[in-house]
Structure formats: C-alpha cells, structure tokens
Scaffold this motif. Structure first.
Motif, PDB file in Angstrom:
ATOM      1  N   VAL A 181       0.861  -1.176   0.000  1.00  0.00           N
ATOM      2  CA  VAL A 181       0.000   0.000   0.000  1.00  0.00           C
ATOM      3  C   VAL A 181       0.901   1.231   0.000  1.00  0.00           C
ATOM      4  O   VAL A 181       1.768   1.372   0.865  1.00  0.00           O
ATOM      5  N   ASP A 182       0.700   2.067  -1.009  1.00  0.00           N
ATOM      6  CA  ASP A 182       1.475   3.303  -1.069  1.00  0.00           C
ATOM      7  C   ASP A 182       0.797   4.329  -0.168  1.00  0.00           C
ATOM      8  O   ASP A 182      -0.307   4.792  -0.459  1.00  0.00           O
ATOM      9  N   LEU A 183       1.461   4.659   0.919  1.00  0.00           N
ATOM     10  CA  LEU A 183       0.824   5.517   1.919  1.00  0.00           C
ATOM     11  C   LEU A 183       0.713   6.968   1.453  1.00  0.00           C
ATOM     12  O   LEU A 183       0.039   7.772   2.084  1.00  0.00           O
ATOM     13  N   GLU A 184       1.378   7.294   0.341  1.00  0.00           N
ATOM     14  CA  GLU A 184       1.275   8.660  -0.171  1.00  0.00           C
ATOM     15  C   GLU A 184       0.208   8.804  -1.249  1.00  0.00           C
ATOM     16  O   GLU A 184      -0.194   9.917  -1.583  1.00  0.00           O
ATOM     17  N   THR A 185      -0.207   7.675  -1.831  1.00  0.00           N
ATOM     18  CA  THR A 185      -1.230   7.765  -2.882  1.00  0.00           C
ATOM     19  C   THR A 185      -2.452   6.900  -2.600  1.00  0.00           C
ATOM     20  O   THR A 185      -3.471   7.032  -3.252  1.00  0.00           O
ATOM     21  N   GLY A 186      -2.342   5.984  -1.652  1.00  0.00           N
ATOM     22  CA  GLY A 186      -3.453   5.077  -1.368  1.00  0.00           C
ATOM     23  C   GLY A 186      -3.534   3.918  -2.341  1.00  0.00           C
ATOM     24  O   GLY A 186      -4.472   3.118  -2.280  1.00  0.00           O
ATOM     25  N   ASP A 187      -2.572   3.812  -3.228  1.00  0.00           N
ATOM     26  CA  ASP A 187      -2.589   2.763  -4.241  1.00  0.00           C
ATOM     27  C   ASP A 187      -2.240   1.400  -3.618  1.00  0.00           C
ATOM     28  O   ASP A 187      -1.330   1.317  -2.788  1.00  0.00           O
ATOM     29  N   VAL A 188      -2.989   0.371  -4.004  1.00  0.00           N
ATOM     30  CA  VAL A 188      -2.732  -0.984  -3.501  1.00  0.00           C
ATOM     31  C   VAL A 188      -2.258  -1.845  -4.657  1.00  0.00           C
ATOM     32  O   VAL A 188      -2.883  -1.892  -5.709  1.00  0.00           O
ATOM     33  N   GLU A 189      -1.138  -2.513  -4.441  1.00  0.00           N
ATOM     34  CA  GLU A 189      -0.683  -3.446  -5.462  1.00  0.00           C
ATOM     35  C   GLU A 189      -0.596  -4.840  -4.863  1.00  0.00           C
ATOM     36  O   GLU A 189      -0.047  -5.023  -3.777  1.00  0.00           O
ATOM     37  N   VAL A 190      -1.166  -5.817  -5.579  1.00  0.00           N
ATOM     38  CA  VAL A 190      -1.113  -7.197  -5.112  1.00  0.00           C
ATOM     39  C   VAL A 190       0.221  -7.780  -5.558  1.00  0.00           C
ATOM     40  O   VAL A 190       0.528  -7.809  -6.752  1.00  0.00           O
ATOM     41  N   MET A 191       1.031  -8.209  -4.620  1.00  0.00           N
ATOM     42  CA  MET A 191       2.359  -8.709  -4.957  1.00  0.00           C
ATOM     43  C   MET A 191       2.378 -10.228  -5.101  1.00  0.00           C
ATOM     44  O   MET A 191       3.071 -10.764  -5.955  1.00  0.00           O
ATOM     45  N   ASP A 192       1.678 -10.909  -4.220  1.00  0.00           N
ATOM     46  CA  ASP A 192       1.650 -12.377  -4.239  1.00  0.00           C
ATOM     47  C   ASP A 192       0.255 -12.827  -3.887  1.00  0.00           C
ATOM     48  O   ASP A 192      -0.404 -12.182  -3.071  1.00  0.00           O
ATOM     49  N   TYR A 193      -0.123 -13.945  -4.475  1.00  0.00           N
ATOM     50  CA  TYR A 193      -1.386 -14.543  -4.043  1.00  0.00           C
ATOM     51  C   TYR A 193      -1.286 -16.056  -4.179  1.00  0.00           C
ATOM     52  O   TYR A 193      -0.817 -16.571  -5.201  1.00  0.00           O
ATOM     53  N   THR A 194      -1.730 -16.735  -3.170  1.00  0.00           N
ATOM     54  CA  THR A 194      -1.736 -18.196  -3.169  1.00  0.00           C
ATOM     55  C   THR A 194      -3.083 -18.651  -2.627  1.00  0.00           C
ATOM     56  O   THR A 194      -3.566 -18.088  -1.640  1.00  0.00           O
ATOM     57  N   ALA A 195      -3.666 -19.632  -3.283  1.00  0.00           N
ATOM     58  CA  ALA A 195      -4.937 -20.152  -2.782  1.00  0.00           C
ATOM     59  C   ALA A 195      -4.882 -21.665  -2.744  1.00  0.00           C
ATOM     60  O   ALA A 195      -4.350 -22.302  -3.659  1.00  0.00           O
ATOM     61  N   VAL A 196      -5.410 -22.208  -1.687  1.00  0.00           N
ATOM     62  CA  VAL A 196      -5.486 -23.671  -1.572  1.00  0.00           C
ATOM     63  C   VAL A 196      -6.919 -24.039  -1.219  1.00  0.00           C
ATOM     64  O   VAL A 196      -7.559 -23.370  -0.405  1.00  0.00           O
ATOM     65  N   THR A 197      -7.394 -25.084  -1.866  1.00  0.00           N
ATOM     66  CA  THR A 197      -8.785 -25.451  -1.688  1.00  0.00           C
ATOM     67  C   THR A 197      -8.960 -26.844  -1.097  1.00  0.00           C
ATOM     68  O   THR A 197      -8.152 -27.743  -1.358  1.00  0.00           O
ATOM     69  N   ASP A 198     -10.005 -26.948  -0.329  1.00  0.00           N
ATOM     70  CA  ASP A 198     -10.509 -28.268   0.062  1.00  0.00           C
ATOM     71  C   ASP A 198     -11.811 -28.456  -0.689  1.00  0.00           C
ATOM     72  O   ASP A 198     -12.837 -27.910  -0.293  1.00  0.00           O
ATOM     73  N   CYS A 199     -11.721 -29.177  -1.825  1.00  0.00           N
ATOM     74  CA  CYS A 199     -12.956 -29.414  -2.584  1.00  0.00           C
ATOM     75  C   CYS A 199     -13.058 -30.900  -2.931  1.00  0.00           C
ATOM     76  O   CYS A 199     -13.527 -31.280  -3.994  1.00  0.00           O
ATOM     77  N   GLY A 200     -12.534 -31.721  -2.020  1.00  0.00           N
ATOM     78  CA  GLY A 200     -12.630 -33.160  -2.231  1.00  0.00           C
ATOM     79  C   GLY A 200     -11.688 -33.611  -3.329  1.00  0.00           C
ATOM     80  O   GLY A 200     -10.627 -33.010  -3.560  1.00  0.00           O
ATOM     81  N   THR A 201     -12.106 -34.669  -4.024  1.00  0.00           N
ATOM     82  CA  THR A 201     -11.307 -35.217  -5.120  1.00  0.00           C
ATOM     83  C   THR A 201     -11.184 -34.176  -6.232  1.00  0.00           C
ATOM     84  O   THR A 201     -12.164 -33.512  -6.576  1.00  0.00           O
ATOM     85  N   VAL A 202      -9.980 -34.063  -6.778  1.00  0.00           N
ATOM     86  CA  VAL A 202      -9.791 -33.111  -7.885  1.00  0.00           C
ATOM     87  C   VAL A 202     -10.166 -33.792  -9.200  1.00  0.00           C
ATOM     88  O   VAL A 202      -9.588 -34.814  -9.575  1.00  0.00           O
TER      89      VAL A 202
END
Lengths: 794, 333, 295
Positions: free
Chosen positions: A646-667
């Motif tokens: 988060v750029d505290l001077e502009t309020g801009d948010v940049e997503v740097m990393d994202y990881t998701a893991v699911t429990d949805c049974g058999t893939v």
C-alpha cells in the motif's frame, strides 16, 4: 487410468477460441425481427400513458409489447415488463421492427408519461422514521404479507458512530451471547459496508425465440439448460415438452442466469404475439440494469475472544440492500459466519429491505463472499488484541468434521479447512512473508492477509443419462449448462470411469433440450461437480450393469462373471474376450426393454423419463437417479493468502503475491480447478479493490454501468505467478469424492486483500469495500471521505 | 422519449486520403462534422446517441498523420500516431521518456493500439453526469449535477472549477506540457502553432469544450522541442484499477539539474482541474535550489495552495501534494 | 427561431433551461433598427412644438436649477456601470467573444442590487416618490407625444410642459426597473447555484420547473435590458436631449431649460443661484454651450 484427476481439454474449447461457437445472439431464423426495450429513466414511477402512435407509423415497425401483453406477476416478484418500474432501467415495453436500427428509432419515438414516485437507494434510509419505501406496499414482504418497517429516531440516535440497530425481521441465536461477551477477554466492535456489485458476465442475456407447431424454440444465454426449459415453460404456462431450449455456450453468469433470465420471455412472448421469430440482443448498457447484482450489506458486528484466540461470541446485525425483488444473501452470511469461526455462541439478526436499485441475485458465493471479506479483518483485529498469530487464529477457530452451525445445527459431509490453511501457509510462505507485515520501503507499506472462505458445494438426487451407441461410444447427456466451468465435460468422466473408457470414446451431449437431457441441478451454487459426478456415476453403474447383463445373455454365464473396461465387456480375467461396446449396444437394441430404454426406472424425474424415452432403441441406455444418499451439507473451502503493498502517499494498492489452496474433495480436472480458484479469487480481489456500484442520490440513477466505470478486475490487475493447490481429500459421502469449487474462492480472494490492506495500515480495518486509493488516502490523511455507512458511492 | 444506448445512430462517413481533403470536408460540413481519430472517445458518444453528428470524418487512412519525424532539433509526431507506436519509438524513449511513460499509462494495450496521441489530448472529459447525457453546463444546460451537495464527485476537480467541475482525462497532455510541446492546428489553408498550455481551455472560457479546437479545425501534429530532450523526468499516474483506468491524478515533470541544484523545471499535474495544470509556483519554489527532501515537501505544499475540494474528492488534495513532492524528490541525490 | 431552450432532465422529462440565444441577436438587431428608424423619423418630421412661457424678468436665464442630487447621480452612474458590466458579461460571450465572465457577472449583479437598495432607501427617505407616478397629465402628455411621433406632420397641439419626469421617462423608468428587478431577483436565486465563501452551491433548491422559470425570466429580463439600455443610450446622446444627460452629469439644468420644458406647478424648484456666484462659476460658464443646439 481413470479420467478423473487428469487434465483433459473440454470439447468446446476449439469452437470458443476460434470464435465459431454460436451464442444466443448469433442465431437467425427465417423472417426474424429484432426487438428493443424501453427502460425506465426513473428509479420508481407509474406509467400514466404510453403513446406509441408515432413509432407504430414508422416504416418497418411491427408491433409493441407492453406490460398488458405479458403474464402478470405479483410484487415483489419481478415482472417481465412493468407499468410500475421499480428501478432505473426497468423494462417498460418492447418494440419489434424489421431491423434493430428501426426498433431503436421506434423506442426513441415512443412517449411514455411517467409519474415519479418516492424511491430509496439505501435500506437504512428506508428504515428511518418516515423514510421512503421501495414499493408502494412497503419495504419488506414475506409470503404476500407486506410491511413498512421503520426503526425509531432513538434507534438511530443510539447508534453513535455505528450502524443503527432497531428491531430485526430475522433473528436466531445459539448459546448466550451476552454472557459470552461478559466473559470475553477481548471484544472487537465494527461497522461494515460492503457495496452491491453488478455481475458483468461477458455475454449479455440475449435471447432469440420463435414458434413452430405449438412449440417454442428459444436460443438463450443461461447457466442451466434443463432447468431453464422448465422455468421458461412456467413463465409461458406451457408443458416443458413444448419448449426447445438451446444454450450450448454461455458467456458467463456468476449467478445472474441460473435458470435463465426474466427477460428471455420477452422475445418468446413477442414472437407468439406477432408470429415471427424475435431476437432481443441485450446491450452492455441494458445488461447493467437487468443483469442482476450482488446485494450490498451494512453490518454491525461484535466479536469476543479469549486470550488464546478462541472466538467465544459473535453478534452480527446485517442490513441488506435487497433491490426491488429480494435476495437471500443475508441468510447465508449468518450461516457462514458461524461455520467459519465456530463461535461458542452467536446472535444473528438481519433486515433484508427492498430498494429501488437494479434487481439482486446470487453472485458467486452469495452472502458468503461479502461476509468473509468483511469479517476476516475483524478476526485479525481480535487476533492482534489477543496477541495471537493470524494463521494460528484461523487454525484455532476453523471447524473440524464434528462442526454444527446455523440455527438448525447443520452438519457437514467433510471439512478440511485446517489442512487447506496449513498447505496454503506452506505454499505461500506465511512464516517468511508475515514477517514483512507492516514493514515500509519508502512510502510503501507491506501487508499480508488470509481469507478463509467456505461455501456450499453440492447437492444430491439428480439423474444421470448415458447411452452406448452401436458406434461403440458413450454419449453422456448433460442437462446442466455450459458457462465455462467445464462441468459438462468433467462430470461426464464419472460415467466414463465406471465403464473404464478412454476420453476419445466419450461424447458429451449438452446445450439443446431437443437432444434429450436429463433432470439436472441448476448450474449454480457450485452444485454440478458434486451432484453430477454422482448422477453420472449412477448412470455409469446402470450402464455397466446392463453391459454385464447383455454379455451374460449373449455369451452365457452370470452378469457378475463379466467386467467392463477398455471398450469391451469381458469375462473377468480375460480382457480380450467378450463383446465390444459397439456389439453390446447392438445387442441391447435387440433385447429392448430396460436395455435400450423402452423400460425405465420409476425413480427418475419425469423430465428424464421423457428424455430417456425419446432415446429408446438407440443403444444401451444407462439411466439412474443419484440415490447414494448422505447426511449433512456439502461445503468446499478456499483459503487465500495475499501480500500487498500500500502506497501511503497515494493510497494505491498493489497485489504482490497470491496463493490459494482449496478443500474441494477429489480433484476432477486440475487445470480447470486452478482456473476456477484463480478466476474466483480475482473476482473477489476486484470486489475488494476496485469494483463499484454508484448512484446519484438525488436522481436514483446509476453511473457505474460501463466496464470502465464499474471496474471489474482484469488479468493485468494481479501478479502473473499466482499459486494454487488442493488438499485433495475425497468427500467420503460421494462415490466420486468431488465437491464444487465455483463459489468459495471469491470470499478468499476478497478477504485476503481486505486483511492484507488492513495489515499494511497497521491493523486499521477500513471496513468497507472497495478499498480504492481515495478511501485509503482519505483515511491516512484524515481527510473527508465517504460517510461511515454510505452505500452506492465511489 | 425512450432512451437507447449502445447503438450507433446513422451518419455519413468519410475517409479522406489527405489532410487537405479532410480540411475541405470539415469546412464543407462545419458544425455537422465530427473528426474521428482512434474512436475511443467518439464511439462512446456515438453509441450512446448523445452526440449525433451528421458527418463523421475518419482520419484513419491519412498516412502522413501518423508519421513521427525529426523536426528541426526536436520531433514532430503526427496526431494520428498510435500510443503504441509512441511507446515503441526508440528516439522518443531515448530523448523524451516522459512521453513514453505517459503513453504507456493510457488504458489497456488494446486501447493504446487503437488510440492516438491527437485523440488522447483532444478527448472530452469523462464526468459521468456529462457522459450520461444530462443537460449540464457542458452539454449546454444550466446545471452542474456533479457539484450538487450530494453528488458523486470523487473524480472531479479541486482547481479551475467554473460552474463545471469536470477534469481533463488525458494522460499524455501533462507530459506534453512538461516538454513544452506545441500543437499544430490547421483550418483550411491557415496553420497555427499553439503552445500545449494554450491548447486546453477551461470552463470559465468555454464550458462546452476542452480545447481550442472549433469546427473546421484539425490538429495535425504535435511538436516536441529539443529543449527538454534528455532531461530528468518523472511521471506517475494514480488510478483505481491498475489494468485500465483514467487517472485520479497524474504528475509529469521535467528537470534540468546543475549538480544537485535544480536549474530549470516544469511540473504539471492532471486530474485536478478541467485542464492539465502547470504549477509555475512550484517551479519557482524549486528552481535555483538544491534538491532535497525538504525542498520536495515544500513544493508539495506550494502545489496545493488555492485548491478547493468537493464533497467526495478531498483526498485529491493530499494526493496532489504527494505527487508533486514525489516528482521533486525524484531528483534528490 | 426558438424562443426557449429546453432539454431532457435526468429522468427524461422535458424542462426549460433558458431563453434561446437567438433572442439575444433579436434584441441587438431590434435595438439597432429602432435607433436607425427613430433617427430617420426625427429628421423627417422635425421638432415638436412646445407650449411657450415668457421668461421671468427677475431670474437670469443662465441660473441653475438642481435636477439630480449628488446622491441620485452617484446612484445612476454606479447603476449604469453595473448594468453595462452585466450586459457585457452576459451577452458578449454568447455573441462569440469568450472570456471568464461568471464571476464578473455576479459581482456586477451584486453591485446592481446594492445600487437598487440604495436607490430605494434614498427615494423613500429623501426624494419625491410621486415624481415617478404616472398620472392623468402623463397620459394626456404621452398621448400628444405619441401622436406626434406616429403621425408625421401632426403638430396641432403643442407639447405641454411636464413635471420633473416626462411621461416617457417615467414609463422607461418603470420598464427598466421591472426588468432590472426581475433580473436581480432571479439572479439572486441563481447565486445559490454557484459556490461562494458563504455557501456551497445547490442546484436542487427548486425543482426543474421552477428553475426553468427562473432562467427564462432572467434571460427575458436580460434581453429586455439590451433594448432598454440601447434606447436609453441612444436618447442620451441625441442632440436635442443631451442637456438632460448633462443634467445627470452635473446635477443641474439652466433656468431657461427649466422654464421651457417643465411646469413649475408640477416641479417647483429652488434657485441654485447665479452662475457668477460662488458656487462653481467655471462650471456654469462652460455649461450653457452644450445644450445650445437644442433643436
């Protein structure tokens, strides 16, 4: 090798990427004309007079369809066309002309005299004493009983800086909440605003319809096929057998086209009136109005925790912007809050209030996505207060298999949320990345966040219908829809695996009810993966048994002496023996009866009975209802981990990393699962960061009706190296073990961002969405931003 | 009375092959004619049937208008040069990276392929009240709906309001200001060369247009003088959605340094007023001084003197202060 | 030609947003036409005969009669500055010369309002309100004047001497006052629609219908003032009327003018004294020249 679990391209892929796929608006019929709708310019009005004389005199204009020409519907149910429009953009009438240009000119030439009526955009405004009601009858209705619900001045005055809380329409409680708060070590109290947002499927809800010999043929954009046929038949008051519904491709729905759309009836009714095929091409502008939206919430929440981080009590009061025709997100929100944090006691109150904003409908993770996105930062606040690591906080409060939740003490078939949390933390690198929490480089502050999001992921009791034809192939008939989730193909694998077939020997039949489709679940609520792997597994077993029986009858011995696999029915242990499936199909036709569909089981739905009956005699028919049974609700989970700057001077948010893991049974299909997890997560990130719904309060007219003003997220808004994983533990109550995945990633993606942004801001939960630069910067700088409870702004 | 959107109403369409032919068409059709460049602003208006020109003159096939060529010791960029071609142009990138960066920040890759530099500076404002076809001042009416007490105006202006509070949407214009560019405008046989700063006009002068262009005028090229070639530059655009958005605010600045002294500077912001704003007071406050964090902070404070926020755009004040501060900070050793 | 400008409001309802700018051109052209036609008519028809009165023996003809007090003159000229500023800032941009007019316009409007208030107070407290009253003699005199103007060569009945303000002046005053008051009153409402240090603008104080009326009235008053001001300036510079203009500059007219044009019973005055006296002789000596060419 089993097909389930493999990456196999779906059969519609080439048509889609080459542009050859025909969507609803690509169809033409002889003598087809075009219609355009006249939309209400006012958020609430009454039609006093319609003067279409000028339009009807124009060359090429054929006729007009008004509210008087369509089946009546009783408020709050949505009308097809209306003389009392309840939102800006509500269709009042339609005009048909030889071409679209003429139809458009005719609409512009029609004079509708409208009497403006009081309107309300914000449910809290409607709850004020003397506040306006969205309908003339009131602001809430249940089973035909209308109320004009108002809170007192005192309720509003008492609220202070928090959401006002008067008497609730809906309420449930488990345990003693007040006592639990009294004993809690830390209490967090917040007021939350989650905006409403439009669905924005890429394909608008266009429809073309025509009549032949008493049957209506309808090409439409819908999520589900078998169920849409029934719903259209209901609207037209016809036998479903007289409706031919075609929807082979659907450019997205996200819950806005579950069993078709209200306005698919316009061309159908218009065509019946004028005796010519009618096309309604819905534009992006119109889609914004009639295309549904996720209902926004204004909430007050209080959460009590013990020093060890255990949530002991949640008190959640939710006001829902129900639009003019209602939505049930509020209910799910309460259930999901209870399920996710397993508080020892909980009170849930809700006020679903009608407003004069475009109609609401389920949107991917309805209720759950909103509440998870808003409650996760509050859980983090509690974790900070208790001095507990945020991952630990979730591991401590996430449910185990013995969980019961909600007012009816619902149980689950399986839950592996904690495994997902642990696996996700490892994949994301929580230990290292959480050390970056709040650190600054120049003006940029790092924040990490976690969003744990459950959602319903299945249902039971639908039918499977498969056919082995004399060409030796397995035809899997799918009554579900094709909206890009691959479930038409992927759930067919369940039948193929039972028969041990290669994918090349499987043909999926879908998208056209004239091709005989079985009774199916709606293509919504993440149901199809679970429901139709089960149904197709059942049909596969039926086909397999019949193959064995055919072989026994043809070659002697008992059915159990035979096995099926590799395209043959063979004596156990002798794979080269027996019959090919092509031969089996021929024998089945020869034997008739139950083998080729001339006799059908009692248990199947009448829709399936008709479809199967029409297929009779074409080969070996496998048809069965999913009677595997089970207890408890079926839920999948996704946990999202994000790092933002988060750029505290502009309020801009940049997503740097994202990881998701699911429990949805058999893939079922790893690549497709990854796409669902990412797609849903990105949709959620957009919900948290950019997407908006804005109205001018004076005129009640919407502004965020273009992609560039509504700002749904794009692939360039997220890092390229998104990571995903799956726990991959089969659901024990399903023969296939797979659960759905469409819904839960949205809440995970959204909450990972809301928690990460709050983390970057030192734990300051802004408690509203979207977290645009203006909101963040105004907060940092102490500038005037939006009001604490303001809805539909941005 | 019925409103139709997303359907272009019919018009006569011309694709002249030369600039002279285009000018002849514009002069023949006067107020009825609409100049079409990349179409990204135009089609929006046409689709919504709010602007209904009788005649559309498409410049798309006039090859000379998309040329980028040497001009004296600077560059002359044809008005129809695509933003992508500007982004990819080696000489621009080497000498005027400010323009490269600004062009790179426009919308999406697809839009940059289609959008032109001339179109980017000539485009109309994105005020959603105005673009919804409401009868506001800019549309010839007598109301600014965006400045009403309860209006949704987080994207509107904090400077230069005169009844209308819309902002200039151009990402490249502030860069052109900073580079002291000039605009070449033809009208019939007459050619005028106008400073970029004079090309934009505010609502106090004419509330119904954003630039000096009138019926019959054609922006043919934009000249960048050599003066600021190779200067130290800074560009930043803050937007809601990184992948595709107009600026909430942007800053473009060019500096000539003499050691650690600011010898000369041009500092421009956009998204704060109905036109890009060159901050001469900021420039005066830093020229001749040693670049330092304090100087940057002071420049930011100077920048926001005289601003006035609307109900929902108060954040724009600190954002402007910070962007100017960051621009000056970029030359601190 | 349209008379009004209308538009669809955000709810698609037809609303008035003001007068058509064509009316501005119409007012300008009509004013010019009036001036030209009037000038030609006067030239063709010759001067009107005025009933004669013998000069009194005891008062010198060059002595001064006060016509407008300093306060009244200050009002008149301040108001005229405001009025010109208003007309220029209102209509010059419409006619094509663009500049930043809004602030100048409303500031001039406030100045006009101040002068009007001042004028009203001054009139009520210190002036003869009845001097502007249109009475039976005005009707009679007006009819003679009109007959003379409309029927070339009609000279049967000489013009009567009048009170301080002849009928046409009174009518003009009332027309101008009506237009200026309408413009000012509507303008004041319109001030609600601009930001000032004292309030934030609010275009929704009235509904669209009422605002439409405000804008139309303001426009009509403004366009009317184009004609009224043009006629006023024209008469002020006409040779036979210039002495009246000088009267508004200096504050006085000569005894001779007073005797010839005004009826002492309707406008009794005190003498200001002999021009050779101690009250500004130089001015008085220069003064009798200018009105000499009174036709």
């Amino acid at each position: 090798m089993a097909l389930i679990g493999q990456d196999i391209a779906p059969p519609d892929l080439v048509a889609k990427i080459t542009g050859r796929a025909k969507y609803a608006e690509d169809f033409r019929a002889e003598g087809m004309v075009f219609c355009k709708m006249l939309l209400s310019p006012m958020p609430h009005a009454r039609v006093r007079r319609i003067d279409a004389s000028k339009a009807l005199r124009m060359e090429g204009v054929i006729d007009i369809l008004t509210a008087d020409d369509v089946p009546a519907s009783e408020a709050p149910r949505e009308p097809i066309l209306s003389n009392e429009p309840l939102y800006e953009g509500a269709p009042i009438l339609a005009v048909a002309a030889v071409d679209e240009t003429t139809a458009a000119a005719a609409i512009e030439a029609i004079d509708v005299d409208l009497e403006p009526l009081p309107f309300v955009l914000d449910p809290l405004e409607s709850l004020r004493p003397g506040g306006p009601d969205a309908h003339e009858q009131g602001n809430y209705a249940s089973r035909g009983e209308w109320q004009s619900v108002k809170w007192t001045e005192q309720d509003f005055a008492d609220a202070g800086n928090h959401m006002p809380r008067g008497e609730a329409l809906m309420e449930w409680e488990k345990g003693d909440v007040e006592a639990a708060f009294a004993q809690a070590d830390h209490i967090v109290e917040e007021t939350i605003v989650h905006q409403s947002i439009t669905h924005h499927p890429m394909e608008p809800r266009s429809t073309m319809a025509y009549w032949q010999n008493g049957k209506v043929y309808c090409h439409t954009s819908t999520q589900s096929v078998a169920r849409t046929r029934v719903s259209l038949a209901g609207t037209l008051d016809m036998d479903p057998e007289d409706v031919v519904l075609v929807s082979e491709f659907c450019g997205g729905g996200f819950g806005s086209k579950i069993a078709g759309t209200t306005h698919m009836a316009v061309p159908a009714l218009f065509s019946r009136k004028i005796g010519r095929p009618v096309m309604l091409r819905v534009t992006r502008y119109e889609e914004n109005y009639i295309g549904r939206a996720r209902p926004g919430f204004q909430c007050w929440v209080k959460m009590g925790v013990r020093t060890d981080g255990k949530v002991t009590a949640i008190d959640l009061f939710l006001v829902q912007d129900s639009g003019p025709h209602g939505a049930s997100d509020w209910n799910t929100a309460g259930m999901i809050a209870d399920l996710t944090y397993t508080p020892e006691s909980m009170r849930f109150r809700a006020m679903p209030i009608y407003t004069n904003t475009p109609p609401k409908a389920a949107q991917r993770g309805p209720g759950g996505a909103q509440i998870i996105s808003m409650l996760e930062p509050i859980l983090d606040k509690a974790a900070r207060a208790a001095g507990v690591d945020r991952l630990e906080m979730r591991l401590l409060n996430a449910p185990d298999a013995d969980v019961t939740f909600g007012p009816n003490e619902t149980t689950l078939t399986s839950v592996h949320a904690k495994e997902a949390l642990r696996q996700g933390a490892a994949l994301f690198g929580w230990a290292e990345k959480s050390a970056l929490s709040g650190t600054r480089v120049g003006s940029k502050a790092s924040g990490v966040g976690i969003g744990l999001s459950p959602y319903t992921a299945g249902s039971r009791g639908f039918d499977g219908l498969v056919l082995i034809k004399p060409d030796g192939k397995l035809y899997v008939h799918q009554g579900i829809g094709n909206l890009g989730t691959h479930s038409i193909a992927d759930t067919a694998r369940a039948a193929a695996d039972v028969l041990g077939l290669e994918w090349d020997d499987v043909e999926v039949v879908w998208g056209n009810t004239a091709q005989q489709l079985p009774w199916s679940s709606v293509q919504a609520g993440s149901q199809t993966t679970h429901a139709h792997t089960r149904a197709n597994h059942a049909a596969g077993l039926d086909a397999k048994r019949k193959c064995q029986e055919v072989a026994a009858r043809a070659l002697g011995g008992a059915a159990d002496d035979y096995d099926v696999g590799g395209g043959r029915v063979f004596r156990r242990g002798r794979r080269g023996s027996g019959l090919t499936l092509a031969q089996v199909a021929e024998r089945a036709i020869e034997y008739g009866g139950r083998f080729d569909g001339h006799e059908l089981p009692e248990s199947i739905h009448t829709v399936t009975t008709v479809a199967a009956g029409n297929l009779a005699g074409q080969g070996l028919l496998g048809v069965a209802k999913d009677e595997f049974g089970g207890e408890g609700a079926i839920y999948s989970w996704v946990v999202g981990f994000a790092r933002v700057e988060v750029d505290l001077e502009t309020g801009d948010v940049e997503v740097m990393d994202y990881t998701a893991v699911t429990d949805c049974g058999t893939v079922l299909h790893p690549r497709s699962l990854g796409a669902q997890v990412f797609g849903g997560s990105i949709q959620g990130m957009g919900m948290a960061m950019t997407q908006r719904w804005v109205f001018d309060p004076k005129w009640g007219v919407s502004f965020a009706k273009r992609f560039y003003t509504a700002r749904p997220p794009g692939i360039l808004d997220v890092p390229l190296d998104l990571k995903w994983g799956a726990v991959g533990i089969a659901d024990p109550q399903s023969p296939v073990g797979a659960k759905g995945i469409g819904e839960p990633p949205v809440g995970a993606g959204a909450a990972a961002i809301t928690t990460a942004v709050a983390d970057a801001l030192g734990g300051n939960c802004l408690c509203r969405t979207p977290l645009t630069p203006d909101v963040i910067l105004a907060d940092i700088e102490g500038r005037r931003g939006f009001g604490r409870l303001e809805q539909h702004v941005g | 009375m019925g409103t139709i959107r997303d359907m272009i109403a019919p018009f006569d369409f011309f694709q002249p092959a030369t600039v002279d032919d285009a000018l002849a068409l514009l002069s023949e059709h006067g107020d009825d004619a609409w100049v079409l460049a990349g179409g990204l602003d135009s089609f929006d208006w046409f689709k919504d049937r709010i602007k209904r020109p009788k005649v559309v003159v498409d410049l798309g096939v006039i090859e000379s208008l998309s040329a980028i060529s040497e001009s004296g010791d600077g560059l002359e960029i044809g008005a129809m040069a695509s933003l992508t071609s500007i982004v990819n142009h080696a000489r621009i990138r080497a000498d005027y990276p400010l323009l490269t960066t600004a062009a790179e920040h426009v919308a999406t890759p697809q839009i940059r392929n289609q959008g032109t530099l001339g179109g980017n500076v000539s485009q109309d404002t994105r005020c959603w009240y105005y673009r919804s076809g409401w009868p506001c001042y800019r549309a010839g009416g007598n109301t600014c709906y965006a400045a009403a007490p309860q209006a949704m105006n987080r994207e509107h202006c904090i400077l230069g309001a005169s009844r209308c509070v819309a902002v200039s949407p151009s990402d490249t214009a502030p860069a052109l200001f900073a580079l002291d560019a000039t605009m070449v405008v033809r009208h019939g046989r007459r050619e005028r060369v106008i400073d970029a700063e004079d090309f934009f006009i505010g609502p106090s002068t004419d509330i119904t247009r954003m630039t000096i262009l009138e019926a019959g005028d054609l922006l043919t090229s934009i000249r960048i003088p050599a003066q600021w070639a190779g200067a130290r530059v800074y560009y930043e655009k803050v937007r809601d959605r990184g992948s595709w958005d107009f600026a909430l605010e942007s800053v473009a600045a060019a500096f000539r340094m003499d050691g650690d002294m600011v010898a000369d500077a041009r500092v421009v912001v956009n998204g704060v007023a109905p036109y890009p704003v060159r901050l001469e007071a900021v420039e005066r406050s830093i020229i001749g001084s040693r670049a330092s964090e304090d100087l940057a902070i002071g420049a930011g404070e100077v920048a926001i003197q005289g601003v006035r926020s609307l109900r929902h755009n108060d954040y724009k004040v600190p954002m402007m202060r910070n962007l100017v501060k960051r621009a000056v900070r970029s030359v601190v050793a | 030609m349209d008379f009004l400008r209308s538009a669809d409001n955000p709810w698609g309802q037809d609303i008035w947003i003001g007068i058509s700018w064509d009316l501005v051109w119409l007012a300008v052209i009509a004013s010019l036409a009036f001036v030209v036609l009037h000038a030609i008519a006067v030239r063709l028809r010759g001067p009107a005969r005025i009933e004669t009165t013998p000069p009194p023996a005891d008062v010198p003809e060059t002595s001064r009669v006060e016509r407008h007090s300093l306060v009244a003159r200050a009002f008149h000229w301040t108001m005229s500055i405001a009025m010109f500023a208003l007309l220029i800032t209102a209509f010059v941009p419409v006619l094509g010369l663009e500049f930043d007019w809004v602030q100048l316009h409303w500031m001039a409007g406030l100045l006009l309002l101040a002068t009007i208030i001042w004028h009203v107070i001054h009139t009520l407290g210190w002036q003869d309100l009845w001097s502007m009253w249109v009475g039976p003699t005005d009707v009679r005199d007006g009819a003679i004047e009109l007959k003379h103007a409309l029927i070339p060569g009609d000279d049967d009945e000489p013009k009567h001497r009048t009170g301080k303000y002849p009928a046409d002046h009174k009518l003009y005053h009332h027309a101008a006052a009506t237009a200026a008051l309408a413009a000012t009153a509507t303008g004041l409402f319109m001030m609600v629609r601009i930001d000032t240090p004292f309030w934030t603008r609010n275009p929704y104080l009235f509904g669209d219908g009422a605002w439409g009326m405000v804008y139309v009235l303001h426009g009509l008053a403004g366009v009317g003032l184009i004609g009224l001001v043009a006629a006023h300036v024209y008469f002020a510079v006409r040779p036979e009327k210039r002495w009246l203009t000088w009267g508004m500059v200096r504050g006085w007219i000569t005894r001779e003018r007073y005797r010839v044009h005004f009826d002492p019973t309707q406008w009794p005055v005190d003498e200001l004294g002999d021009p050779s006296g101690d009250r500004g002789g130089a001015l008085a000596e220069a003064s009798p020249r200018s009105p000499q060419d009174d036709a």
